[in-house]
Structure formats: C-alpha cells, structure tokens
Design an enzyme around this catalytic site. Sequence first.
Site, PDB file in Angstrom:
ATOM      1  N   GLU A  30      -1.039  -0.940  -4.714  1.00  0.00           N
ATOM      2  CA  GLU A  30      -2.044  -0.126  -4.848  1.00  0.00           C
ATOM      3  C   GLU A  30      -1.934   1.128  -3.980  1.00  0.00           C
ATOM      4  OE1 GLU A  30      -4.694  -0.485  -6.864  1.00  0.00           O
ATOM      5  OE2 GLU A  30      -4.370  -2.320  -7.961  1.00  0.00           O
TER       6      GLU A  30
ATOM      7  N   MET B  90       0.800  -1.434   0.071  1.00  0.00           N
ATOM      8  CA  MET B  90       0.110   0.089   0.001  1.00  0.00           C
ATOM      9  C   MET B  90       1.091   1.165  -0.098  1.00  0.00           C
ATOM     10  SD  MET B  90      -2.971  -1.205   2.607  1.00  0.00           S
ATOM     11  CE  MET B  90      -1.822  -1.854   3.812  1.00  0.00           C
ATOM     12  N   CYS B  91       0.653   2.340  -0.983  1.00  0.00           N
ATOM     13  CA  CYS B  91       1.469   3.323  -1.193  1.00  0.00           C
ATOM     14  C   CYS B  91       0.685   4.431  -1.576  1.00  0.00           C
ATOM     15  CB  CYS B  91       2.187   3.100  -2.401  1.00  0.00           C
ATOM     16  SG  CYS B  91       1.498   2.576  -3.819  1.00  0.00           S
ATOM     17  N   SER B  92       1.310   5.609  -1.990  1.00  0.00           N
ATOM     18  CA  SER B  92       0.436   6.758  -2.325  1.00  0.00           C
ATOM     19  C   SER B  92       0.398   6.779  -3.920  1.00  0.00           C
ATOM     20  CB  SER B  92       0.972   7.916  -1.824  1.00  0.00           C
ATOM     21  OG  SER B  92       2.401   8.066  -2.234  1.00  0.00           O
TER      22      SER B  92
ATOM     23  N   VAL C  33      -3.293   3.337  -0.763  1.00  0.00           N
ATOM     24  CA  VAL C  33      -3.801   2.688   0.598  1.00  0.00           C
ATOM     25  C   VAL C  33      -5.182   3.042   0.554  1.00  0.00           C
ATOM     26  CG1 VAL C  33      -3.243   4.777   1.614  1.00  0.00           C
ATOM     27  CG2 VAL C  33      -3.253   2.572   2.888  1.00  0.00           C
TER      28      VAL C  33
END
Length: 101
Positions: free
Chosen positions: A37, A6-8, A39
């Site tokens: 994808e 999970m990232c930005s 977060v």
Amino acid sequence: MKILLMCSGGMSTSLLVSKMEKYAQEAGYSDIYIKAEPVEDLPKNIDKYDVFLIGPQVKYKEKWVKEIVEAHGKKYDNIPPQIYGRIDGQKTLEIALNLTK
C-alpha cells in the site's frame, strides 16, 4: 502474520509481494498475508497489520512511520535497496519474520 509493504504505489512492490507469497508457500508458512500500500495510507492500515516494511523509494518517510508504528506497539524495518532491486522475496520475508522474534 500480516505484513504491509509501504511504497509509493509502484509496480515493483507488487512483484515483490508475489515473490514473498511464493516463498512463504514453498517454505510452509500458511498463515502469512502480504500486501503493498502507499506509505501515506499507514494511519488507516496500522491496526490491520502486524509488521511493516518500508520500500527504499519512501525511506525518507521513516521518521513519520516510526512514530506511528511504535505508538501502536508494532515493528517496522527498511527493505535494503539491493534486496528490493533484486525483487528477493525470500530475503524480504526473512526481514519481516525477524521482526516477530
């Protein structure tokens, strides 16, 4: 095992996924699927993945992630900034694998 990073939405997380996939192949893990994808998409992805890793740039969302992930009986962990910064696919994959032990 299915792993969600999970990232930005940044490019560096895609690079980390590639490094993780390469290491998984070299180590003989044939049943691992890894994707990155934003977060914010966690609610629609919660049932699709087994473990969840939080990138350092979205660590501020950890409380929210924890509530959702634990409510579904799943596990998550944070990717340490030094591992993320080095784009260390092996160490990141090891974090994910340790969540299933």
